[in-house]
Design an enzyme around this catalytic site. Structure first.
Site, PDB file in Angstrom:
ATOM      1  N   GLY A 132       9.497 -28.645 -11.425  1.00 55.55           N
ATOM      2  CA  GLY A 132       8.917 -27.385 -11.896  1.00 55.55           C
ATOM      3  C   GLY A 132       8.851 -26.295 -10.850  1.00 55.55           C
ATOM      4  CB  SER A 135      13.521 -19.813  -5.374  1.00 54.05           C
ATOM      5  OG  SER A 135      14.904 -20.101  -5.368  1.00 54.05           O
ATOM      6  CG  ASP A 239      15.636 -18.031   9.460  1.00 54.48           C
ATOM      7  OD1 ASP A 239      16.122 -17.028   8.886  1.00 54.48           O
ATOM      8  OD2 ASP A 239      15.816 -18.285  10.659  1.00 54.48           O
ATOM      9  CD  GLU A 363      18.708 -24.635   1.595  1.00 51.51           C
ATOM     10  OE1 GLU A 363      17.486 -24.599   1.407  1.00 51.51           O
ATOM     11  OE2 GLU A 363      19.322 -25.696   1.733  1.00 51.51           O
TER      12      GLU A 363
END
Lengths: 382, 82
Positions: A132, A135, A239, A363
């Protein structure tokens, strides 16, 4: 400490773009389509990568690493991505976890894990996404509670690259006050790995769903700071992951260009070679231009990382957004140039097309990238 | 170093948030714009600019509340001066 040269005397050591290219052309490019069809990277290649020092060459020399700068690491990941996005994905997640342990780990955690991660004796996976929450990291439901001086972990992680093979998981879970990162060995009781097969792209990256049921962890499982800065572990690790994905996307563009240049130089239409047709030339010139532009953006992000500049985070967003969208666009054009041949298994471009789509999602989806780029621009410029 | 450090820290924060009015005592968390990304940027900026490494046990919210507290952190982490 055992060195790579001792474990595999005479093996090609990857120390820069040139040696990475040689490794990839010899050990990955000829087999990438087979990996894609088989849905996994064979153990033999993983061992070759260990012997070549590919897993985490950026780790400091004093920990057994190669001390590689991040610009060079980006060039190495680009070359691997040119050969196979699945293999590059394995490197990406291993890089993220290795960096996180080196950057945020306690002396004891670093001593326990960093040398083994550097050698590739222990392979790692990054566990953030859930059924669920993708990002949106704030939506994760996996949780830990303190108990008997340690922690008890419960929850489910999904779409975990190298989850099928990794020995160590870096798991992000909700604590009583924030989100923390926890080092969880695969063999911990209560850990269950379920392979996810038949993905659209990066099909050989051994993706899995991982369940944690009352997994008891020691007090030393928590990685990095707690409290308000705990999110930095996630921010910094993502990052570096974005940086690797950006480099891999450049590799996809380069692979598409090389495949198309070769095909257009021998395929004829109406008596003309494809390479002599203006519309094909336009597509190839756009690939050349975007490959160079994306490579420069990635190099800038890497240079800023090496310099310790905070602006690398923004530079990496921009590089990942540009490179991944360009990769998706040019991989599509590569299939177009190959026509029906591009839709089959005889050429690599169908794999590039499927893999490139994934780069726009992982990512941090490109929608999230655009929101964050705009937000940063607003506060700096507007 | 503290005075100089305070100014450099304030310059960094103001450059990121030019619309905010910030002085050296102001609690930047009270302004509501600090998130994990900005916290990461702050840590990178301090480590790079002042050539220090911030250990995990110094990554506490009170050390980052204002330019004053960050400058004090820099002083604690800097090699002793003669």
């Amino acid at each position: 400490m055992t060195t790579l040269a001792e474990t595999a005397p005479g093996a090609l050591q990857v120390t820069d773009r040139k040696s990475a290219r040689a490794f990839v052309d010899t050990h990955i490019v000829p087999y990438a389509d087979a990996y894609d069809r088989q849905g996994r990277v064979p153990e033999e290649l993983l061992e070759r990568m260990t012997a070549a020092g590919l897993w985490a060459p950026f780790l400091p020399r004093e920990t057994g690493g190669g001390g590689m700068d991040l610009v060079t690491l980006g060039e190495v990941h680009e070359e691997v991505g040119r050969g196979c996005s699945s293999v590059r994905s394995l490197l990406t997640v291993h890089t993220m976890v290795s960096w996180a342990v080196q950057r945020w780990g306690s002396p004891a955690q670093r001593e326990q894990w960093v040398p083994a991660l550097g050698r590739g004796d222990v392979l790692a996976a990054f566990c953030l996404s859930e059924p669920g929450a993708g990002s949106d990291a704030s939506g994760i439901a996996t949780n830990v509670v303190e108990k008997n001086g340690g922690w008890v972990l419960n929850g489910v992680k999904k779409w975990i690259t190298n989850g099928q093979r990794a020995d160590l998981f870096l798991v992000f879970a909700r604590t009583a006050t924030s989100i923390g990162a926890f080092l969880v060995p695969r063999d911990s009781p209560g850990v269950e790995v379920t392979p996810i097969e038949d993905m659209l792209g990066t099909r050989a990256s051994m993706i899995a769903e991982i369940s944690f049921r009352d997994v008891a962890l020691g007090p030393d499982a928590l990685l990095g700071p707690s409290g308000f800065t705990a999110g930095m572990v996630l921010t910094g690790t993502l990052d570096l992951g974005r940086y690797s994905v950006a480099t891999g996307s450049v590799g996809i563009i380069q692979a598409a260009l090389e495949a198309c240049a070769a095909y257009a130089s021998r395929r004829t239409v109406g008596g003309s070679l494809l390479k002599d047709l203006p519309l094909i030339q336009a597509k190839l010139s756009d690939m050349v231009t975007d490959a160079r532009a994306a490579r420069l953006l990635v190099a800038e992000a890497g240079r800023l990382k090496d310099a310790g500049e905070a602006s690398t985070i923004m530079a990496t967003w921009v590089a990942k957004y540009f490179a991944s969208t360009a990769a998706a666009r040019h991989a599509s054009e590569a299939v177009q140039i190959h026509g029906a041949n591009g839709c089959g298994h005889d050429y690599p471009v169908a794999r590039l097309y499927r893999d490139a789509k994934v780069m726009e999602i992982i990512e941090g989806s490109n929608e999230i990238q655009r929101i964050t780029i705009a937000s940063q621009a607003e506060r700096e410029i507007i | 170093m503290s005075g100089n450090a305070k100014e450099q820290i304030l310059d960094f924060v103001r450059a990121r948030y030019p619309q905010a009015e910030i002085d050296e005592t102001q609690d930047i968390f009270a302004l509501g714009f600090v998130n994990s990304l900005f916290a990461m940027e702050l840590v990178m900026f301090i480590e790079k600019t002042f050539e220090v490494t911030i250990p995990n046990d110094e990554l506490k919210i009170d050390n980052f509340r204002s330019a004053n507290t960050m400058a004090e952190l820099v002083d604690r982490l800097s090699p002793a001066r003669v």
